[in-house]
Design an enzyme around this catalytic site. Structure first.
Site, short mmCIF file in Angstrom:
data_model
loop_
_atom_site.label_atom_id
_atom_site.label_comp_id
_atom_site.label_asym_id
_atom_site.label_seq_id
_atom_site.Cartn_x
_atom_site.Cartn_y
_atom_site.Cartn_z
N GLY A 75 0.78 -1.24 0.00
CA GLY A 75 0.00 0.00 0.00
C GLY A 75 0.81 1.28 0.00
O GLY A 75 0.31 2.32 0.42
N GLU A 81 3.82 4.88 -12.71
CA GLU A 81 3.27 3.52 -12.83
C GLU A 81 1.82 3.54 -13.28
O GLU A 81 1.46 2.91 -14.28
CB GLU A 81 3.41 2.78 -11.49
CG GLU A 81 2.91 1.35 -11.55
CD GLU A 81 3.09 0.64 -10.23
OE1 GLU A 81 3.33 -0.59 -10.24
OE2 GLU A 81 3.00 1.30 -9.17
#
Length: 459
Positions: free
Chosen positions: A221, A247
């Site tokens: 996370g 990303e």
């Protein structure tokens, strides 16, 4: 020898200067050398003077002072004569004229300010003339020209706002100011709050010039925590933030932020299974994000040189206070033009440059980082050496935060996962220290598990 010391190619006009102010500085130094010479040395050097005679005289006075020789007309005359410079500066008659040109040394600081500003203006002209010459002769890519121009302008700006040399008196004064400021805050945060009370209590918030690394292995996370911090800084504190998402796409990033803010299950959105009560919450979250000062950059094939140029624009134009990069292993130096022996060497150079950028731009850089596979072994805590492909990042970073599973026995399918944020390094506080968090996977959101609440934090 009454001629300019700075000749600027391509410029026909005389550069900015003030002979009178230069004479005033030198006159003060001859009038009261014990006080005026050290004060002058803390502000200017001989290169600050425009007239070559004045450079020579200032160098002579400085040399005598540093040699603990009493600075007067006789000592100056002998020193200049020994160096073969007495006749070139106008002889002892000019030294006498300098001492007589000021009634007292009271205006020294005013004279110093004038000649320092004139010297800076000459540097600006010289730099701009160099830029014009480079543009006419350049045959490479246009981007290289813009990069060079931006570097020159930033260097000039830093020179103006952050002089390289400071006297110990100035530094002591700044330290006292910082102490008084901290006392006035009564424990309140000095930096930007993250929205996580434990983390803010341990770090004092996000500070300008800091390069902070947030590391975790896959699926822990790190992107979610980074975006939770972005939401707090921009939506709650109303401070501008720039996010370089290397990303995810911008749409994916914003969707995650909306779900976290609205507390709506992201899977329901993807499956098209939202219920009526979810839409008002998403609409409200969309409005908050739309009106927040967040700048998302999803430029493909990002290099460090390109990122540096864009970051400068965000800081200068949009007054950005926090820059987030997701994540460092997807960043490259210059697209392969520079040869590195391995990837670790390239990332080492990138990390060092990011730290320098944070310092030069006076903003916080929060850079996400993958941990290598060894971080999964044994179920223990991740360590600094687990930073993937970038061992030297530990040296460059001001702070390193590592996320890990706080309960290895918890079921992976559970929506609520206990996480621990380990502050493995910080320059201005104790380490390691720990911040217990809860990761709610369906909301892509972290929440605190601490007994400390935001209301407990000093205002």
């Amino acid at each position: 020898m009454n001629e300019p010391a700075d000749h600027i190619a391509g410029v026909d006009r005389l550069p900015p200067h003030s002979i009178e102010a230069e004479q005033g500085v030198l006159g003060c130094c001859l009038w009261d050398p014990n006080n005026c010479i050290p004060e002058s040395l803390g502000v200017v050097s001989s290169e600050t003077f425009y007239d070559l005679r004045h450079r020579t005289i200032f160098d002579a006075a400085s040399a005598l002072y540093e040699s603990k020789v009493t600075v007067d007309i006789i000592a100056m005359r002998q020193h200049l004569k020994n160096e073969g410079n007495l006749d070139s500066i106008g002889g002892v008659q000019y030294l006498n004229a300098l001492q007589d040109c000021v009634p007292s040394p009271a205006n020294l600081s005013y004279y110093l300010t004038i000649i320092k500003e004139k010297a800076m203006l000459r540097k600006v002209i010289k730099s701009c003339a160099g830029i014009v010459s480079m543009i006419y002769s350049h045959e490479g890519k246009v981007d290289e020209v813009f990069e060079s121009v931006e570097e020159t302008m930033v260097a000039l700006s830093v020179m103006r706002t952050n002089p390289e040399q400071s006297t110990i008196k100035e530094i002591v004064r700044r330290v006292i100011d910082n102490i008084e400021e901290a006392h006035a805050r009564k424990g309140a945060l000095k930096g930007l709050g993250t929205g996580f009370p434990d983390l803010d209590r341990s770090t004092g918030g996000l500070h300008p010039t800091d390069f902070v690394v947030l590391g975790a292995r896959t699926s822990m996370g790190k992107s979610s925590l980074g975006m939770n911090i972005v939401s707090h800084v921009s939506c709650e504190l109303k401070e501008p933030v720039a996010v370089f998402t290397l990303e995810m796409s911008g749409e994916q990033l914003v969707e995650r932020m909306m779900c976290a803010d609205a507390r709506v299950n992201m899977r329901l959105i993807n499956d098209g299974m939202l219920v009526d009560r979810d839409f008002p919450k998403l609409t409200k979250a969309a409005g908050r994000l739309s009106n927040s000062p967040i700048y998302v950059d999803e430029t493909g094939g990002m290099t460090l040189l390109k990122l540096r140029s864009l970051a400068r624009q965000y800081v200068t134009r949009d007054k950005v206070k926090l820059i987030v990069i997701d994540y460092i292993q997807l960043l490259y130096w210059d697209g392969g033009q520079t040869r590195f022996s391995n990837r670790n060497e390239e990332l080492t150079r990138i990390a060092g440059t990011l730290k320098q950028m944070a310092k030069d731009m006076n903003v916080t850089f929060l850079v996400l980082c993958q941990l290598n596979r060894d971080a999964d072994k044994g179920g223990g805590q991740p360590q600094l050496h687990h930073l993937k492909d970038c061992g030297a990042i530990e040296e460059a970073a001001d702070g390193i935060w590592l996320i890990y599973d706080d309960d290895p026995k918890q079921e992976p399918e559970n929506d609520e996962q206990k996480r621990m944020l380990k502050i493995a390094k910080q320059r201005t506080g104790p380490a390691p220290c720990y911040c217990p968090l809860m990761f709610i996977k369906s909301l892509i959101k972290f929440e605190t598990r601490s007994k400390i609440d935001e209301e407990d934090m000093p205002i």
